[in-house]
Scaffold this active site. Structure first.
Site, short mmCIF file in Angstrom:
data_model
loop_
_atom_site.label_atom_id
_atom_site.label_comp_id
_atom_site.label_asym_id
_atom_site.label_seq_id
_atom_site.Cartn_x
_atom_site.Cartn_y
_atom_site.Cartn_z
N HIS A 12 5.54 -5.62 -0.01
CA HIS A 12 4.50 -5.56 0.12
C HIS A 12 4.09 -6.74 0.08
O HIS A 12 3.19 -7.33 -0.67
CB HIS A 12 4.19 -4.81 -0.95
CG HIS A 12 4.37 -5.34 -2.76
ND1 HIS A 12 4.27 -4.69 -3.45
CD2 HIS A 12 4.28 -6.40 -3.13
CE1 HIS A 12 4.88 -4.84 -4.79
NE2 HIS A 12 5.01 -6.78 -4.14
N HIS A 59 -0.03 -6.93 -9.63
CA HIS A 59 0.01 -8.51 -10.39
C HIS A 59 -0.67 -9.05 -10.62
O HIS A 59 -0.66 -11.02 -10.56
CB HIS A 59 1.15 -8.74 -8.61
CG HIS A 59 1.66 -8.53 -8.25
ND1 HIS A 59 1.21 -7.33 -7.25
CD2 HIS A 59 2.79 -9.03 -7.25
CE1 HIS A 59 2.70 -6.82 -6.57
NE2 HIS A 59 3.19 -7.99 -7.00
#
Ligand code: DHB
Ligand code: FE
Length: 289
Positions: A12, A59
């Site tokens: 990703h 994240h």
């Protein structure tokens, strides 16, 4: 009844979003990665999943180091993306499936997985980009509903590979106990090897990545015997995103076969991988048809 029709594992890296925005998907650098989604597009057009359960790691867009759930599930009716600073255009909102989400939450908590339940959740590149890669031509509305499930890959202590395998098994049990019809695809996003910081920044381990690509299909429990320290040594500090693949594969259960697979490195700083798998006997498919 709900059935799991397949699983998709994919890297990703945020720069995928920039490459799409700049129209660079067919440049020599990006073409092999974007072309790896051609068989995925054919498979999606044929199988037409209704729902994607997206197992990924946040994240810092939604959760930060101050409060970091080990495992969390979205139970909202939609999930927004937001600017997370990589220069990726913000993607349209993703429709949720609150009823299936709450069923999963009930089942998972009953099964011993004390999920954090999120009635609001911003989804970052690890969730949005694999869906964009699956449906590059989608407009303002994505063609399927989504359920985010996050695994902490940022704030140590991280859950073990063995625990993520059991989480995936519990997700699989939860899906097939849902009484309503739904064709479910499970995503595991992240990996493979990469390290973005510290002395080993730029570290990629192709041999280990290829072992993961093989074992995740044929012998996935072998990967659950690695400790987190071993995974960091072998795959880099962000290589622990492999946990999302392990949970995805466990949700599929049983023997599986690869429909398509692709690996090349580096993709940005990462061992870039795309792997589409189906249950070998396609029990879910037969039950749904
Ligand atoms: C990269 C990879 C990731 O998984 C991520 O979350 C951020 C950056 C990279 O390879 O650059
Ligand atoms: Fe990542």
């Amino acid at each position: 009844m709900a059935t799991i029709i397949g699983g998709l594992a994919a890297s990703h890296v945020p720069s995928i979003g920039g490459a799409i925005a700049r129209g660079e998907t067919q440049t020599p650098y990006w073409k092999p990665f974007f072309d790896a989604f051609n068989p995925v597009h054919a498979w999606l057009a044929d199988k037409k999943p209704d729902v994607a359960i997206v197992i990924y790691n946040d994240h810092g867009l939604n959760f930060f180091l101050d409060k970091m759930p080990t495992f969390a599930i979205g139970v909202a009716d939609h999930y927004d993306n937001a600017d997370e600073g990589w220069g990726i255009p913000v993607l349209p909102s993703f429709e949720g499936d609150p009823e299936l989400s709450w069923h999963l939450a009930e089942s998972l908590v009953g099964d011993g997985f004390d999920m954090t339940m999120c009635q609001e959740l911003l989804v970052d590149h690890a969730f949005t980009l694999p869906i964009k890669l699956m449906y590059p031509n989608a407009g303002a509305r994505w063609p399927l509903r989504t359920i985010p499930i996050t695994i902490n890959s940022v704030q140590h202590p991280l859950p073990t590979a063995a625990r993520c395998w059991k989480l995936g098994q519990a997700i699989g049990r939860a899906v097939i106990s849902y009484p309503k019809d739904a064709r479910v695809v499970i995503l595991g996003t992240g990996g493979l090897s990469h390290q973005l910081d510290g002395e080993r920044a730029g570290f990629i381990n192709k041999d280990f990545d290829l072992l993961c690509m093989k074992d995740i299909v044929d012998d996935p429990e072998a990967l659950t015997h690695f400790t987190n320290r071993q995974i960091v040594e072998l795959a880099g500090s962000q290589g622990v995103e492999l946990m999302t693949w392990i949970a995805m594969r466990a949700a599929l259960g049983g023997p599986a076969r690869a429909v398509s697979r692709h690996y090349h490195a580096p993709l940005s700083n990462t061992g870039g991988a795309v792997l589409l798998i189906e249950p070998a006997s396609e029990p879910g498919r037969m039950a749904a048809e």
